[in-house]
Design a protein around this motif. Structure first.
Motif, mmCIF file in Angstrom:
data_model
loop_
_atom_site.group_PDB
_atom_site.id
_atom_site.type_symbol
_atom_site.label_atom_id
_atom_site.label_comp_id
_atom_site.label_asym_id
_atom_site.label_seq_id
_atom_site.Cartn_x
_atom_site.Cartn_y
_atom_site.Cartn_z
ATOM 1 N N GLY A 126 4.531 1.547 -15.331
ATOM 2 C CA GLY A 126 6.021 1.617 -15.395
ATOM 3 C C GLY A 126 6.508 0.722 -16.627
ATOM 4 O O GLY A 126 6.334 1.026 -17.656
ATOM 5 N N LEU A 127 7.003 -0.285 -15.943
ATOM 6 C CA LEU A 127 7.590 -1.244 -17.110
ATOM 7 C C LEU A 127 6.110 -2.361 -17.611
ATOM 8 O O LEU A 127 5.380 -2.382 -16.704
ATOM 9 N N PRO A 128 6.026 -2.634 -19.011
ATOM 10 C CA PRO A 128 4.959 -2.960 -19.313
ATOM 11 C C PRO A 128 4.878 -4.645 -19.136
ATOM 12 O O PRO A 128 5.914 -5.221 -18.690
ATOM 13 N N ILE A 129 3.591 -5.110 -18.676
ATOM 14 C CA ILE A 129 3.740 -6.581 -18.328
ATOM 15 C C ILE A 129 4.100 -7.190 -19.561
ATOM 16 O O ILE A 129 3.861 -7.142 -20.746
ATOM 17 N N GLY A 130 5.067 -8.137 -19.485
ATOM 18 C CA GLY A 130 5.916 -8.897 -20.582
ATOM 19 C C GLY A 130 7.158 -8.422 -20.832
ATOM 20 O O GLY A 130 7.715 -8.306 -21.984
ATOM 21 N N GLY A 131 7.470 -7.184 -20.098
ATOM 22 C CA GLY A 131 8.666 -6.519 -20.251
ATOM 23 C C GLY A 131 9.933 -7.156 -19.395
ATOM 24 O O GLY A 131 9.595 -7.468 -18.364
ATOM 25 N N VAL A 132 11.118 -7.304 -20.199
ATOM 26 C CA VAL A 132 12.240 -7.735 -19.461
ATOM 27 C C VAL A 132 13.227 -6.678 -19.554
ATOM 28 O O VAL A 132 13.687 -6.042 -20.643
ATOM 29 N N LEU A 133 13.795 -6.228 -18.295
ATOM 30 C CA LEU A 133 14.717 -5.186 -18.316
ATOM 31 C C LEU A 133 15.973 -5.568 -17.513
ATOM 32 O O LEU A 133 15.919 -5.863 -16.182
ATOM 33 N N ALA A 134 17.202 -5.441 -17.974
ATOM 34 C CA ALA A 134 18.406 -5.708 -17.408
ATOM 35 C C ALA A 134 19.103 -4.327 -16.984
ATOM 36 O O ALA A 134 19.161 -3.330 -17.946
ATOM 37 N N THR A 135 19.399 -3.836 -15.636
ATOM 38 C CA THR A 135 19.944 -2.851 -15.249
ATOM 39 C C THR A 135 21.497 -3.086 -14.440
ATOM 40 O O THR A 135 21.730 -4.122 -13.993
ATOM 41 N N ASN A 136 21.820 -1.975 -14.269
ATOM 42 C CA ASN A 136 23.248 -2.037 -13.532
ATOM 43 C C ASN A 136 22.942 -1.626 -12.134
ATOM 44 O O ASN A 136 23.094 -0.506 -11.711
ATOM 45 N N ASN A 137 23.176 -2.879 -11.267
ATOM 46 C CA ASN A 137 23.029 -2.616 -9.943
ATOM 47 C C ASN A 137 21.897 -1.728 -9.493
ATOM 48 O O ASN A 137 21.744 -1.061 -8.308
ATOM 49 N N ALA A 138 20.783 -1.853 -9.747
ATOM 50 C CA ALA A 138 19.499 -0.955 -9.656
ATOM 51 C C ALA A 138 18.458 -2.247 -9.808
ATOM 52 O O ALA A 138 18.250 -2.795 -10.535
ATOM 53 N N VAL A 139 17.498 -1.770 -8.705
ATOM 54 C CA VAL A 139 16.045 -2.456 -8.734
ATOM 55 C C VAL A 139 15.076 -1.583 -8.952
ATOM 56 O O VAL A 139 15.088 -0.563 -8.210
ATOM 57 N N ILE A 140 13.897 -1.959 -9.741
ATOM 58 C CA ILE A 140 12.967 -0.934 -10.052
ATOM 59 C C ILE A 140 11.611 -1.617 -9.259
ATOM 60 O O ILE A 140 11.175 -2.794 -10.087
ATOM 61 N N PRO A 141 11.098 -1.201 -8.196
ATOM 62 C CA PRO A 141 9.934 -1.860 -7.855
ATOM 63 C C PRO A 141 8.803 -2.096 -8.472
ATOM 64 O O PRO A 141 8.097 -3.234 -8.573
ATOM 65 N N TYR A 142 8.424 -1.119 -9.503
ATOM 66 C CA TYR A 142 7.391 -1.445 -10.297
ATOM 67 C C TYR A 142 7.772 -2.071 -11.700
ATOM 68 O O TYR A 142 6.944 -2.536 -12.475
ATOM 69 N N GLY A 143 9.252 -2.439 -11.572
ATOM 70 C CA GLY A 143 9.625 -3.228 -12.820
ATOM 71 C C GLY A 143 9.487 -4.601 -12.442
ATOM 72 O O GLY A 143 9.713 -5.662 -13.340
ATOM 73 N N VAL A 144 9.225 -4.719 -10.994
ATOM 74 C CA VAL A 144 9.226 -6.241 -10.515
ATOM 75 C C VAL A 144 7.574 -6.337 -10.675
ATOM 76 O O VAL A 144 7.130 -7.468 -10.787
ATOM 77 N N GLY A 145 6.916 -5.254 -10.189
ATOM 78 C CA GLY A 145 5.415 -5.353 -10.242
ATOM 79 C C GLY A 145 4.617 -5.500 -8.890
ATOM 80 O O GLY A 145 5.560 -5.652 -7.769
#
Length: 473
Positions: A126-145
């Motif tokens: 999903g999101l690369p390790i070392g990735g930072v992502l700002a979203t609008n009122n949504a959370v990505i479990p694989y963006g957390v890890g």
């Protein structure tokens, strides 16, 4: 050379993350008389012209799956943004293409506000390790890890440098006595620790999380596997630090790196699956499935994620408290920071959800620790609050070799030589964690001078890691 073909090899050929990679890897297990180069040739050809392989005895299932994927109706999925905003990147010339491509896909999500790539970045899920992502009122479990709330914790003692060298055996004894490693490993009976985190209401209110409480209790104060460590080293302040109230000098310090163990990993797996079931994204973005924070699932995950973060912090607290008592030392300063997490923060005057998957929070004045490797220094830093980086910095040196490549290309002699050259005592750890598998920390720090100020340097001297080959990072 008969090196196994892995998922990253297939992604480099153009295979999207997901089911096609899994199907292709199952075919590779059989090989059917083809050598590695011939398999690569066929993989490339079947991806480009699947119609030519429909009746092929080896590749027919893969060919049909590729055609079916190509014919899936776009309206079956949440549409990606065709004109995404650009993302900031630091040290881009030393970041692999796979990580850059993953970040480009993340920027196409309809909920994405902004993104940034740290100089230690490498490809993940999903999101690369070392990735930072700002979203609008949504959370990505694989963006957390997977390892939710994984963190660094530092205790600087009132122990001068020379005391370490005169008492190495004592430090080794205490390091072994008060740390525990290995995926799935924990404590039993009288050796279990107690902590207020185990009384969290989330254990009672969430039936899925409730089932994990006993395991969480047994693993409290342990460190898991992978790149997690507990280590002693020398912390050098080149000048007085008035904020921490520490005079210039060299001190013995304890540095730990680990996360939320089985609790966080199980929560991550559970809610990632639910996110994928409810948030249908195109194959290329499948692992970025997100949960609306206004939904029940989104709120459940948010509370479980925060519990995992609190639990990870409690694990470090248990280790540091045990070590402080064992050494009979006074702690001059404690610093802790976490990654693999999502925060509610302000960005461009609006509240956003900031995911830092392997990235250190670096708001103005905020302290953090950026480690190197078992032979390279780490750095105590103070954030500068750079908005283009979404108030973030790297979480370490970052891998430059996959675990498989490290094991195949680094010998025990290589590793023993570099440890000896740096005067480092190692307890545990496999070749996959060898210093050579990591990027140059000095290069990484040079790429983020506008993100953090260096306060002090930590030089590892005695390192303990898992020695059972477990990869819980």
């Amino acid at each position: 050379m008969n090196t196994p073909i892995n998922g990253n090899d297939l992604k480099e050929l153009g295979y999207p993350e997901g089911t096609l990679v899994g199907l292709a890897l199952r075919i590779n297990k059989k090989r059917n008389g083809y050598n590695r180069e011939e398999m690569f040739m066929h993989y490339k050809a079947v991806l480009e012209h699947p119609e030519n392989y429909i009746d092929d005895k080896v590749f027919s299932k893969l060919a049909i799956a590729i055609i079916e994927k190509a014919n899936e109706k776009p309206e079956d999925f949440i549409q990606l943004n065709k004109n995404p905003n650009a993302f900031s990147a630091y040290g881009l010339e030393n970041i692999e293409e796979g990580a850059r491509k993953q970040m480009e896909v993340a920027m196409q999500l309809p909920v994405t506000i902004a993104g940034a790539l740290m100089p230690d970045a490498h490809q993940g899920y999903g999101l690369p390790i070392g990735g930072v992502l700002a979203t609008n009122n949504a959370v990505i479990p694989y963006g957390v890890g997977v390892d939710i709330g994984c963190r660094m914790a530092l205790s600087v003692y009132d122990i001068p440098e020379f005391f370490y060298y005169e008492n190495e055996d004592k430090f080794k004894r205490e390091l072994i006595a008060h740390s525990k490693f290995g995926a799935g490993h924990g404590f039993h009976g009288q050796y279990k620790s107690d902590h207020a985190v185990l009384e969290s209401n989330v254990f009672n209110e969430n039936t899925f999380v409730k089932k994990l409480k006993d395991k969480a209790w047994s693993q409290l104060g342990s460190s898991g596997g992978g790149n997690h460590f507990v280590e002693f080293g020398i912390m050098e302040f080149e000048k007085d630090d008035e904020i921490l109230n520490i005079p210039k000098g060299k001190y013995v310090a304890l540095l730990t790196h680990s996360g939320s163990r089985g609790l966080g990993a199980t929560i991550a797996g559970h809610y990632t699956k639910l996110a994928k079931d409810t948030c249908k994204l195109p194959e290329v973005a499948k692992n970025l499935a997100y949960l609306d924070l206004n939904s029940q699932l989104g709120q459940e995950y948010w509370l479980a994620m925060n519990l995992s973060g609190d639990y990870a912090s409690a694990c470090h607290e248990v280790i540091h408290t045990k070590m402080e008592k064992a050494l009979g030392a006074t702690v001059l300063a404690k610093v802790e920071n976490h990654h693999n997490f999502a925060w509610k923060e302000m960005y461009n005057n609006e509240e956003v959800i900031v995911h830092r998957k392997g990235a250190t929070p670096a708001a103005k004045g905020l302290m953090g620790i950026i480690p190197g490797s078992m032979t390279a220094p780490g750095f105590l830093v103070r954030g500068k609050g750079e908005e283009n980086a979404i108030n973030s910095a790297s979480h370490g040196a970052g891998r430059q070799m996959s675990r498989t490549k490290a094991i195949k290309s680094i010998t025990k002699t290589d590793m023993q030589t570099i440890l000896k050259d740096h005067g480092v005592t190692l307890i545990g750890a496999g070749l996959d964690e060898a210093p050579m598998a990591y990027k140059d920390i000095h290069q990484v720090m040079a790429a983020q001078q506008e993100l953090v100020d260096v306060v002090a340097k930590f030089t590892p001297k005695m390192v303990r890691m898992a020695d059972d080959g477990s990869h819980e990072d």
